[in-house]
Structure formats: structure tokens, C-alpha cells
Design a protein around this motif. Structure first.
Motif, PDB file in Angstrom:
ATOM      1  N   SER A 162      -3.444   3.869  -2.320  1.00 39.03           N
ATOM      2  CA  SER A 162      -4.025   2.904  -1.441  1.00 39.03           C
ATOM      3  C   SER A 162      -3.506   3.264   0.175  1.00 39.03           C
ATOM      4  O   SER A 162      -2.429   3.521   0.224  1.00 39.03           O
ATOM      5  CB  SER A 162      -3.799   1.419  -1.737  1.00 39.03           C
ATOM      6  OG  SER A 162      -2.451   1.234  -1.862  1.00 39.03           O
ATOM      7  N   THR A 189       0.814  -1.150  -0.073  1.00 42.06           N
ATOM      8  CA  THR A 189       0.100   0.162   0.046  1.00 42.06           C
ATOM      9  C   THR A 189       1.074   1.167  -0.107  1.00 42.06           C
ATOM     10  O   THR A 189       1.643   1.473   0.969  1.00 42.06           O
ATOM     11  CB  THR A 189      -0.930  -0.221   1.273  1.00 42.06           C
ATOM     12  OG1 THR A 189      -0.068  -0.271   2.390  1.00 42.06           O
ATOM     13  CG2 THR A 189      -1.926  -1.346   1.209  1.00 42.06           C
ATOM     14  N   LEU A 191      -6.559  -1.156   2.366  1.00 40.59           N
ATOM     15  CA  LEU A 191      -6.861  -1.138   0.996  1.00 40.59           C
ATOM     16  C   LEU A 191      -8.140  -1.623   0.698  1.00 40.59           C
ATOM     17  O   LEU A 191      -8.460  -1.302  -0.477  1.00 40.59           O
ATOM     18  CB  LEU A 191      -5.694  -1.673   0.172  1.00 40.59           C
ATOM     19  CG  LEU A 191      -5.306  -3.469   0.193  1.00 40.59           C
ATOM     20  CD1 LEU A 191      -4.696  -3.683  -0.671  1.00 40.59           C
ATOM     21  CD2 LEU A 191      -4.779  -3.783   1.799  1.00 40.59           C
TER      22      LEU A 191
END
Length: 85
Positions: free
Chosen positions: A62, A33, A66
Motif C-alpha cells: 500500500s 502503509t 491506500l
């Protein structure tokens, strides 16, 4: 936001003991992420280096959750992972 629930801290606070036989028996992939404020990309890179997954997927935009921030991207990668022989 209505789906977010408190997380129990017990499992996080306890020392995890993994055996090479069981931990190494499952295939591992990592979805990084890139805009995570809980685990920076540097920390995530360290985790990847220390645990060597079979593949790493990166999602721009993200955050730490996520599944909420980029659900379509997560779905795409999970389908892609499922199709890897």
C-alpha cells in the motif's frame, strides 16, 4: 485517478491544538502503509509510538493513498475495527 483532487494546505500549515479531554475521548486505530513514499515505515512507527492507538493494522503493497492502492484491504480492516467492542 479521476477522483484525486488538490488538497488545501491551510489546515496542514496551521498549528493543531488538542485537549486531553477531547483527543483522548475517541478510539484510535492506525493503518500503516508499508510501501508509502511520503511517510516511511520508520516515521509511521514513530507516530504510533507517540500517539499510542488502540490497534495497528499493516497493509503490504500500500502506498500513501491506500484507498486507491488497496481498497479491499482498507475495507476489511475498517469492518474489523467497527466490530471491536
Amino acid at each position: 485517478m479521476v477522483s484525486i483532487r488538490p488538497s488545501p494546505l491551510g489546515p496542514i500549515m496551521e498549528k493543531l491544538s488538542l485537549s486531553p479531554e477531547n483527543y483522548g475521548s475517541g478510539r484510535r486505530f492506525y493503518i500503516q502503509t508499508l510501501d508509502d513514499h511520503a511517510l516511511s515505515p520508520d516515521v509511521q512507527e514513530k507516530l504510533v509510538m507517540e500517539n499510542q492507538p488502540e490497534g495497528v493494522f499493516k497493509i503490504k503493497g500500500s502506498d500513501h493513498c491506500l484507498f486507491f492502492s488497496k481498497p479491499q484491504s482498507v475495507h476489511k480492516f475498517l469492518v474489523e475495527i467497527a466490530l471491536i467492542p
